[in-house]
Design an enzyme around this catalytic site. Structure first.
Site, short mmCIF file in Angstrom:
data_model
loop_
_atom_site.label_atom_id
_atom_site.label_comp_id
_atom_site.label_asym_id
_atom_site.label_seq_id
_atom_site.Cartn_x
_atom_site.Cartn_y
_atom_site.Cartn_z
N GLY A 71 0.84 -1.19 0.00
CA GLY A 71 0.00 0.00 0.00
C GLY A 71 0.87 1.23 0.00
O GLY A 71 2.06 1.17 0.35
N HIS A 85 -2.77 7.37 7.29
CA HIS A 85 -1.78 8.28 6.68
C HIS A 85 -2.44 9.57 6.20
O HIS A 85 -1.85 10.65 6.31
CB HIS A 85 -1.12 7.63 5.46
CG HIS A 85 0.07 6.76 5.76
ND1 HIS A 85 1.19 7.24 6.39
CD2 HIS A 85 0.32 5.45 5.51
CE1 HIS A 85 2.09 6.25 6.49
NE2 HIS A 85 1.58 5.15 5.97
N CYS A 87 5.77 -0.11 7.67
CA CYS A 87 5.43 1.08 6.89
C CYS A 87 6.65 1.49 6.09
O CYS A 87 7.76 1.54 6.63
CB CYS A 87 5.01 2.22 7.83
SG CYS A 87 4.51 3.71 6.94
N LEU A 88 6.45 1.78 4.81
CA LEU A 88 7.57 2.19 3.95
C LEU A 88 8.21 3.48 4.45
O LEU A 88 9.37 3.75 4.14
CB LEU A 88 7.09 2.35 2.51
CG LEU A 88 6.65 1.05 1.81
CD1 LEU A 88 6.00 1.35 0.47
CD2 LEU A 88 7.84 0.10 1.65
N GLN A 130 3.15 9.88 1.36
CA GLN A 130 4.45 9.20 1.47
C GLN A 130 5.39 9.58 0.32
O GLN A 130 6.60 9.35 0.41
CB GLN A 130 4.26 7.67 1.53
CG GLN A 130 3.55 7.24 2.82
CD GLN A 130 3.36 5.74 2.88
OE1 GLN A 130 2.39 5.22 2.35
NE2 GLN A 130 4.29 5.05 3.51
N HIS A 153 -4.60 1.31 7.70
CA HIS A 153 -3.25 1.88 7.77
C HIS A 153 -3.12 3.06 6.79
O HIS A 153 -2.58 4.12 7.14
CB HIS A 153 -2.25 0.77 7.44
CG HIS A 153 -0.81 1.18 7.36
ND1 HIS A 153 0.15 0.71 8.23
CD2 HIS A 153 -0.15 1.98 6.47
CE1 HIS A 153 1.32 1.22 7.89
NE2 HIS A 153 1.17 2.00 6.82
N GLU A 154 -3.66 2.88 5.57
CA GLU A 154 -3.53 3.94 4.55
C GLU A 154 -4.41 5.15 4.89
O GLU A 154 -3.99 6.30 4.71
CB GLU A 154 -3.89 3.41 3.15
CG GLU A 154 -3.04 2.25 2.65
CD GLU A 154 -1.54 2.43 2.80
OE1 GLU A 154 -1.07 3.57 2.88
OE2 GLU A 154 -0.84 1.40 2.86
O1 GNR Z 1 3.97 -2.55 2.65
C1 GNR Z 1 3.28 -2.42 3.66
N1 GNR Z 1 2.95 -3.51 4.39
C2 GNR Z 1 2.01 -3.50 5.40
C3 GNR Z 1 1.93 -4.62 6.23
C4 GNR Z 1 1.00 -4.67 7.24
C5 GNR Z 1 0.13 -3.61 7.43
C6 GNR Z 1 0.19 -2.49 6.62
C7 GNR Z 1 1.12 -2.44 5.61
S1 GNR Z 1 1.19 -1.06 4.58
C8 GNR Z 1 2.86 -1.07 4.11
C9 GNR Z 1 3.13 0.00 3.06
C10 GNR Z 1 2.89 1.37 3.66
O2 GNR Z 1 3.64 1.93 4.39
N2 GNR Z 1 1.74 1.93 3.38
O3 GNR Z 1 1.42 3.11 3.91
NI NI Z 2 2.53 3.23 5.79
#
Ligand code: GNR
Ligand code: NI
Length: 183
Positions: free
Chosen positions: A46, A140, A94-95, A51, A136-137
């Site tokens: 995601g 953000h 999270c990236l 980001q 999660h997204e």
């Molecule tokens: O790549 C991602 N893996 C992930 C694993 C578990 C829960 C959420 C994520 S999202 C993350 C990519 C990211 O930072 N998206 O904002």
């Molecule tokens: Ni993230």
């Protein structure tokens, strides 16, 4: 189609509340395509526009399993319209917080409303990894990171680690905190 740099903690842009998109026009479609390229290259499941330093309510995701065909998803102005009382614990990363993983508790199922890449309204119910990733997204887009769901001790340890790493490379206001600055 291009890969754009991903910004990292402690970049203050990650704390912005992002602006809704007024219209899914060609500029937004280009943004979505660049985000998909950037997400696949990272690689991640995601990516929120903030980001790559774009403060708009735009998300891409692909939670397809490794051996299944790619399943890119584009979400513009996504909103959670229902969340289950039932919770689920999933390990998250999270990236923008490289190499840091912790378990997070969230609603196990959510209903989400958004515009797709053609601007059409869509509503879908998600569970499992998709439900976790969508939440999660959307966090953000509101300046919230998964570490905000952890204990204060864990959160402050994580922030400290990344603030130290960034400081070694010079003042934060000189250039964005991209992933090559975190070691
Ligand atoms: O790549 C991602 N893996 C992930 C694993 C578990 C829960 C959420 C994520 S999202 C993350 C990519 C990211 O930072 N998206 O904002
Ligand atoms: Ni993230």
């Amino acid at each position: 189609m291009s890969i754009r740099p991903i910004i990292c903690l402690p970049d203050p842009l990650l704390r912005l509340v992002c602006e809704p998109v007024a219209k899914v026009d060609s500029e937004i479609v280009t943004l979505l395509d660049d985000m998909l390229d950037t997400m696949y290259e990272a690689p991640g499941i995601g990516l929120a526009a903030i980001q790559i330093a774009v403060p708009k309510r735009v998300v891409v995701m692909d939670v397809a399993k490794k051996d299944d065909p790619p399943a890119p998803m584009c979400l513009v102005n996504p909103e959670i319209v229902w969340a289950s009382d039932e919770k689920n614990i999933h390990e998250e990363g999270c990236l923008s917080i490289p190499e840091y993983y912790e378990e997070v508790e969230r609603p196990s199922r959510v209903r989400v409303r958004f515009l797709d890449r053609s601007g059409a309204p869509v509503e879908l119910e998600a569970d499992g990894l998709l439900a976790t990733c969508i939440q999660h997204e959307i966090d953000h887009l509101n300046g919230v990171l998964f570490i905000d769901h952890l204990s204060r001790l864990k959160r402050e340890r994580a922030i400290k680690k990344f603030t130290k790493a960034a400081r070694r490379d010079g003042p934060l206001d000189e250039k964005p905190v991209t992933r090559d600055r975190i070691r």
